[in-house]
Design a protein around this motif. Structure first.
Motif, PDB file in Angstrom:
ATOM      1  N   PRO A  81       0.648  -1.373   0.098  1.00 50.34           N
ATOM      2  CA  PRO A  81       0.022  -0.064  -0.048  1.00 50.34           C
ATOM      3  C   PRO A  81       0.754   1.247   0.065  1.00 50.34           C
ATOM      4  O   PRO A  81       1.725   1.493   0.684  1.00 50.34           O
ATOM      5  N   ILE A  82       0.329   2.160  -0.792  1.00 49.14           N
ATOM      6  CA  ILE A  82       1.084   3.452  -0.598  1.00 49.14           C
ATOM      7  C   ILE A  82       0.143   4.456   0.657  1.00 49.14           C
ATOM      8  O   ILE A  82      -1.046   4.804   0.129  1.00 49.14           O
ATOM      9  N   ILE A  83       0.775   4.960   1.578  1.00 46.82           N
ATOM     10  CA  ILE A  83       0.114   5.830   2.496  1.00 46.82           C
ATOM     11  C   ILE A  83       0.861   7.088   2.693  1.00 46.82           C
ATOM     12  O   ILE A  83       2.213   6.975   2.626  1.00 46.82           O
ATOM     13  N   ASN A  84      -0.027   7.989   3.204  1.00 44.20           N
ATOM     14  CA  ASN A  84       0.736   9.419   3.338  1.00 44.20           C
ATOM     15  C   ASN A  84       1.074   9.547   4.879  1.00 44.20           C
ATOM     16  O   ASN A  84       0.420   8.743   5.721  1.00 44.20           O
ATOM     17  N   LYS A  85       1.531  10.711   5.402  1.00 39.73           N
ATOM     18  CA  LYS A  85       1.601  10.777   6.681  1.00 39.73           C
ATOM     19  C   LYS A  85       0.477  11.034   7.579  1.00 39.73           C
ATOM     20  O   LYS A  85       0.662  10.809   8.782  1.00 39.73           O
ATOM     21  N   LYS A  86      -0.640  11.031   6.905  1.00 35.53           N
ATOM     22  CA  LYS A  86      -1.899  11.314   7.517  1.00 35.53           C
ATOM     23  C   LYS A  86      -2.622   9.847   7.899  1.00 35.53           C
ATOM     24  O   LYS A  86      -3.799   9.742   8.349  1.00 35.53           O
ATOM     25  N   LEU A  90      -3.347   6.409  -0.462  1.00 40.75           N
ATOM     26  CA  LEU A  90      -3.017   7.011  -1.773  1.00 40.75           C
ATOM     27  C   LEU A  90      -3.187   6.083  -2.953  1.00 40.75           C
ATOM     28  O   LEU A  90      -3.373   6.495  -4.108  1.00 40.75           O
ATOM     29  N   GLY A  91      -2.606   4.651  -2.767  1.00 38.79           N
ATOM     30  CA  GLY A  91      -2.873   4.043  -4.024  1.00 38.79           C
ATOM     31  C   GLY A  91      -2.228   2.521  -3.344  1.00 38.79           C
ATOM     32  O   GLY A  91      -2.019   1.994  -2.278  1.00 38.79           O
TER      33      GLY A  91
END
Length: 331
Positions: A81-86, A90-91
């Motif tokens: 998984p693609i994860i942001n800092k929050k 994301l993808g």
């Protein structure tokens, strides 16, 4: 788990990303997680809380793809998984989209000798395995899927209307694969034709019925088969049957339990197998034998046989209704 399996079938990405009510990432559930749960006798009504991985590997959006591939390869994972800092999704990186298939020496044998009487009149003048699904013969679809998984060497067992198969595929050159044929003089069942193989394979191989379409990667059952040191492995599909009535259990005249419309879970033979070369010694040359009988012979000889639960889309095209369902899925 039932909803998770339905989700996997819809997405075909072999992973579910779990979020909370605020859309914050909570973890993952993969097809392998569910498969292991079923092998531990959890049923389809169990919560996914029993199988969620709360600490999966994740990456940030702008991480170099080469490094992503290295992470996936090192950790032997197919998705990340693609994860942001929050902690928002994301993808998703998929190994199949980032890499070329590994070419495999493993043989794939396709049983395509059946008469297809239940598919008449569609199978009147053509092998049932050559009936079109989404504009392409079933057999062509099976070979295409295996080819994407790195398989290049095929044997097709033929009998009824074999010329409709051989004239289409020939030696496989135009499909960039190698194809040879086993010709049954008489029907030898779902396993008997394997006794006619001229050169015993050097390593484990796949056998599939020629009328079965499945979203499974054939390499996955091979890896499972090898990891568990099995002589024969059968792909099995979870299947539920609901009793339309309330079931009453009694002891004498006393009612001990009442269960309203209970659901019974079992596994059915999915028509795809991984076999070790030594499995062939349990066959007699040119003698009728079904695959279930071969498994029984292997088990009776104290060799290990196993079941590999498949969660992916699967259909056995045995009747016109199945053919229509398959066409709707592919169109």
């Amino acid at each position: 788990l039932q909803e998770a399996i339905e989700n996997l079938n819809k997405s075909s990405s072999k992973i579910i990303l779990i979020v909370d009510q605020n859309d914050k990432f909570k973890g993952t559930v993969t097809d392998g997680d569910i498969r292991r749960a079923l092998l531990k006798n959890l049923n389809l009504k169990n919560s996914i809380n029993d199988v969620i991985n709360h600490n999966p590997l994740t990456v940030e959006k702008n991480l170099d793809i080469k490094l992503v591939k290295e992470i996936m390869e090192k950790n032997k994972i197919q998705q990340i998984p693609i994860i942001n800092k929050k902690n928002e999704i994301l993808g998703l990186h998929l190994w199949d989209e980032l890499s070329n298939p590994i070419l495999r020496d493993n043989l794939m044998i396709i049983m395509a000798g059946g008469k297809g009487t239940r598919l008449l009149p569609y199978s009147q003048n053509i092998s049932k395995t050559m009936l079109n699904v989404g504009g392409k013969p079933i057999l062509h679809r099976i070979i295409d899927k295996a080819k994407k998984d790195g398989f290049r060497n095929f044997i097709i067992s033929v009998n009824h209307l074999s010329e409709t198969i051989e004239s289409y595929f020939k030696d496989g050159t135009k499909f960039d694969v190698n194809i040879t044929y086993i010709k049954e003089e008489e029907s030898l069942g779902t396993a008997g034709a394997l006794s006619l193989i001229k050169n015993i394979p050097n390593n484990d191989f796949i056998v599939t019925n020629g009328d079965v379409l499945v979203d499974l990667k054939y390499s996955e059952i091979l890896e499972f088969h090898k990891k568990n040191n099995c002589c024969a492995t059968m792909a099995v599909k979870p299947h539920e049957i609901q009793n339309p009535f309330g079931v009453v259990k009694m002891s004498g005249i006393d009612i001990t339990n009442i269960e309203e419309k209970p659901i019974y879970q079992s596994y059915i033979n999915a028509g795809v197998y991984a076999l070790s070369p030594k499995s062939l010694k349990y066959l007699e040359r040119n003698v009728f034998c079904n695959m279930t009988t071969l498994f029984e012979k292997i088990k009776n000889s104290m060799e290990r046989i196993s079941g590999f639960p498949i969660l992916e889309y699967w259909i056995d095209i045995g009747i016109p209704e199945d053919l229509n369902k398959a066409n709707k899925k592919e169109n």
